[in-house]
Design an enzyme around this catalytic site. Structure first.
Site, PDB file in Angstrom:
ATOM      1  CE1 TYR A 142      -2.324  12.190   1.536  1.00 27.07           C
ATOM      2  CE2 TYR A 142      -2.606  12.903   3.812  1.00 27.07           C
ATOM      3  CZ  TYR A 142      -2.928  12.056   2.769  1.00 27.07           C
ATOM      4  OH  TYR A 142      -3.856  11.061   2.973  1.00 27.07           O
ATOM      5  CE  LYS A 172      -0.164   9.284   2.525  1.00 27.26           C
ATOM      6  NZ  LYS A 172      -1.379   9.159   1.725  1.00 27.26           N
ATOM      7  CG  ASP A 200      -2.711   1.167  -0.189  1.00 22.45           C
ATOM      8  OD1 ASP A 200      -2.345   2.340  -0.396  1.00 22.45           O
ATOM      9  OD2 ASP A 200      -2.875   0.699   0.948  1.00 22.45           O
ATOM     10  CB  VAL A 215       2.246   6.757   2.341  1.00 20.88           C
ATOM     11  CG1 VAL A 215       1.618   6.947   3.725  1.00 20.88           C
ATOM     12  CG2 VAL A 215       3.639   7.345   2.297  1.00 20.88           C
ATOM     13  CB  SER A 217      -4.899   2.241   5.081  1.00 17.54           C
ATOM     14  OG  SER A 217      -5.581   1.811   3.906  1.00 17.54           O
TER      15      SER A 217
END
EC number: 4.1.3.3
Length: 308
Positions: A142, A172, A200, A215, A217
């Site tokens: 990550y 990630k 995002d 990945v 939110s």
């Protein structure tokens, strides 16, 4: 043994629901799973990460959440990835063993960020000690340098990593350095690794250089629209994909100016889904009523290409 299904597309970075007095609220996770699958068409989750306040939770709480997501996601979710990173190696190893014991689809680890690894060899040594505690579980690094301060390039990290971590499956990638991401993908000629993007508002750019998925939110509450963006990109209808990305960016740009973090994400998810996500854990503080009113009005004002 059934071959493992490739992890691609959208992965929701799950929120940790909490009661008004700040305890984890396990009973709502069943509703949460159904909402992701049925309303957002998201069937992969990343549990106990940044959005899930993983580093603010006790080891016991993290285990309880991992177990509940595995239980409620059974036969509904495709992949449950458990973040097992912590500031010390023994806790990471304990969480990795637990994730393996409950059948997690993968584990992920951030770089420790108080005493930091200063080069690739130190970081890989740490990751290897964690991964070896779950020798049958796919392992993801990550990469989130804005929070960890560990800026070792992933391109460099990849060299020889499979020999040291046989379960290494991918990254990630939560950084804006698309050059680093592109070089990683360029090295991944056989396609054995998965690169899941974690910023995002820049997903379309990451897809363009070859990311497998994402990945994040926002996929908790904008998963359906982002899935439509992925479909448009695959056609390819780049103009339509761009429209979705720009509208997502318009919303995020608006809320970032108001002050946008985990607490505010919990508030947005609550008013979009109707599932009570509760307050964050200190030192984070709850979103203001002013933020909620403005964010809801902004999101409601957006007209998506599908007419919603």
């Amino acid at each position: 043994m059934t071959p493992r299904k490739k992890l691609e597309g959208l992965v929701a970075a799950t929120i940790t629901p909490m009661t008004p007095d700040g305890q984890i609220n396990l009973p709502v996770i069943r509703q949460y799973v159904d909402y992701l699958v049925n309303e957002q068409n998201v069937k992969n989750v990343f549990v106990n990460g940044t959005t899930g306040e993983g580093l603010s939770l006790s080891i016991r709480e993290r285990k309880q959440l991992a177990e509940e997501w595995m239980c409620q996601g059974k036969d509904k979710l495709d992949h449950v990835i458990i973040h097992v990173g912590a500031l010390n190696l023994p806790e990471c190893q304990e969480l990795a063993r637990h994730a393996a014991a409950i059948g997690a689809g993968g584990i992920a680890v951030i770089a420790p960020f108080f005493f930091k690894p200063t080069n690739k060899d130190e970081l890989v040594a740490f990751l290897q000690k964690v991964a070896s505690e779950a020798p049958e579980v796919p392992f993801y690094y990550y990469h989130i340098p804005p929070l960890t301060g560990v800026k070792i390039r992933v391109e460099e990290l990849l060299d020889g990593i499979k020999a040291q971590i046989p379960t290494f499956q991918g990254v990630k990638f939560s950084d804006t350095d698309l050059l680093d991401l592109a070089q990683c993908i360029n090295k991944n000629e056989t396609g054995e690794f998965e690169f899941l993007y974690g910023v995002d508002e820049q997903l379309l750019g990451a897809l363009a250089v070859g990311a497998n998925g994402a990945v994040g939110s926002t996929y908790n509450y904008l998963g359906r629209q982002t899935n439509l963006m992925l479909q448009a990109f695959a056609k390819p209808d780049l103009a339509l994909a761009q429209k979705y990305q720009l509208l997502t960016g318009e919303f995020l740009n608006f809320v970032i100016k108001l002050g946008f973090g985990v607490a505010q994400t919990k508030a947005v998810m609550t008013f979009v889904s109707g599932i009570p996500m509760g307050p964050p854990r200190l030192p984070l503080v709850d979103a203001s009523s002013e933020f909620i009113v403005k964010a809801k009005a902004k999101l409601d004002s957006i007209v998506w290409p599908d007419g919603d």
